[in-house]
Design an enzyme around this catalytic site. Sequence first.
Site, PDB file in Angstrom:
ATOM      1  N   ASN A  59      -2.463  12.833  -3.271  1.00 18.86           N
ATOM      2  CA  ASN A  59      -3.321  13.451  -4.177  1.00 18.86           C
ATOM      3  C   ASN A  59      -3.932  14.672  -4.201  1.00 18.86           C
ATOM      4  OD1 ASN A  59      -3.647  11.365  -6.311  1.00 18.86           O
ATOM      5  ND2 ASN A  59      -4.991  10.090  -5.087  1.00 18.86           N
ATOM      6  N   ASP A  82      -2.076   9.565 -10.405  1.00 19.42           N
ATOM      7  CA  ASP A  82      -1.777   8.324 -11.579  1.00 19.42           C
ATOM      8  C   ASP A  82      -0.424   8.202 -12.211  1.00 19.42           C
ATOM      9  OD1 ASP A  82      -4.429   8.329 -11.321  1.00 19.42           O
ATOM     10  OD2 ASP A  82      -4.999   9.678 -12.963  1.00 19.42           O
ATOM     11  N   ASP A 114       1.091  -1.234   0.025  1.00 18.53           N
ATOM     12  CA  ASP A 114      -0.126  -0.029  -0.073  1.00 18.53           C
ATOM     13  C   ASP A 114       0.936   1.457   0.004  1.00 18.53           C
ATOM     14  OD1 ASP A 114      -2.787   1.067   0.608  1.00 18.53           O
ATOM     15  OD2 ASP A 114      -1.763   2.272   2.065  1.00 18.53           O
ATOM     16  N   GLU A 159      -4.568   2.367  -4.365  1.00 20.50           N
ATOM     17  CA  GLU A 159      -3.226   2.272  -4.207  1.00 20.50           C
ATOM     18  C   GLU A 159      -2.860   1.094  -3.795  1.00 20.50           C
ATOM     19  OE1 GLU A 159      -5.333   4.241  -2.654  1.00 20.50           O
ATOM     20  OE2 GLU A 159      -4.802   4.044  -0.459  1.00 20.50           O
TER      21      GLU A 159
END
Length: 519
Positions: free
Chosen positions: A393, A402, A385, A430
């Site tokens: 983000n 991305d 993770d 993720e």
Amino acid sequence: MPDDIHSFIDKKRTLLGATATFVYLVAVSLIILVVWSVWQTRVQTIAESKSTTTNMARALAQHAQDAIRSADNLLVGMAELVEEQRHLHDAGAQNLHAYLRARIENQAMLAGLSVYDAQGTLVATSRPAPVRHVTITDRPYFQYHREVAERGPHVGAPIQSRVTNEWVVPVTRRLTDAQGRFAGLVLASVHVAYFGDYYAEFDIGQAGTIFLTTDDGTLLVRRAQEEVGVGTDISHGPVFNEYRHRGPVGTAMLTSRLDNTERLYSYRHLDTYPLLVAVALSKEDILSTWTAQTYHLTSITAFLLLLLGIIGFRLIFQINARDAAEYELLLAKEQLEKLNADLENLASIDGLTGLPNRRKFDAALALEFSRAARNASSIALIMIDVDRFKQFNDLYGHPEGDACLRQIGRVLLEQGAGRAADLPARYGGEEMVVLLPDTDLAGALAVAEKIRLAIRGLGIPHSAVPSGVVTVSAGVAACIPTGTHTAAQLLKAADEALYAAKAAGRDRVCCSAAETLSS
């Protein structure tokens, strides 16, 4: 052959007719359903508003009733005291003044209590200092009691006090002498502002109104967006017309003559006093939410009808085109089979990272776990993770997020797929996983650590983590499947190890040994 063509044409016409009829019925049904729903919502909205205004009118009437009753109860005691003493001047007036002062305490609604003799001269008052040379012979309530022998309470039109200049509602009772002749009156002056302050507590929207009037239509108090003077005659207004024709209690949608606003009125006449109270919500306020919802629903319906028309037209077009294209289907069969194979391959790849997707991973995990159980060989799983990816983000934007995931995906393809059977995959969001058949816990830990260091080595800036660059946490689990182990337990063990890595501070690898898998 001609018969076959004729049959084909008849069948085609039937199918086209059925399709057009279906589209038409769906469109008409949708319109009817929306119209019925909108109308029912409108009816329900108005019904709820009627209940609201009715309850408000009941509360306002009770408030006015209690206020006038309290004032009248004081007048009853005052009248009995004065008529028993039969002397209104000198020492008796001094005692009466003290009595009135004591009675008015804690009566916030009252502007004053007064006693007047048969000549309309002030005898006693509740005011701190005596007021002299005050006469009320010109007041309508004095003239009423002088002419009418009625001993009950009288609620007069609002007046301006000659002592304080404020607007008050006079509540009076007649005094008589031993022979039953007019001997004066007792007066309780009720603050008009007392009702206005109470009415201000009610939510009546932007254009609602509350008013209190006498039986003859004289306005005592009115709360509304547009002020109307106290004492205005509204006896010819729509509420009084409704009252005269339909009785002491009612609710109706009416247009005010004062401001030409259409409102839902609920009115109620007081049970024991000559007063009428009314409360109203404007039609525009009542239906504002309904109107907005109707516009929204109408827009959606119009869009759906347009979409239905497009679909219906395209469906008919497709039916026509299908007949022309049938002979091409056999020629395209080989191409379709190849295309299906390509699509199957695309369906197993994550479009962002290029890794196998969750679907591919689930199938591979089930297959490899069964194989490991048959061969009594070890199988390992790494769950990865990205640390604080939501903050990444938020800080750098989703396009950068991305790009970050694509770089991590390349690392997993390079570092996590050393053998043909190894399978790195995107698990979701993720989260990534690496399936390692024929691998024990130590080997999986080594692979996980190599992946962690490689991702850290990318040097992707991330100011929300202590290292300043993007890092990952990894959980590793391995087992030799037995009859008590399942693939879900292996996945859960890796997930628990991942959470342990996060709890320990992130940017690390934690493991879950085979014995932690429960049966």
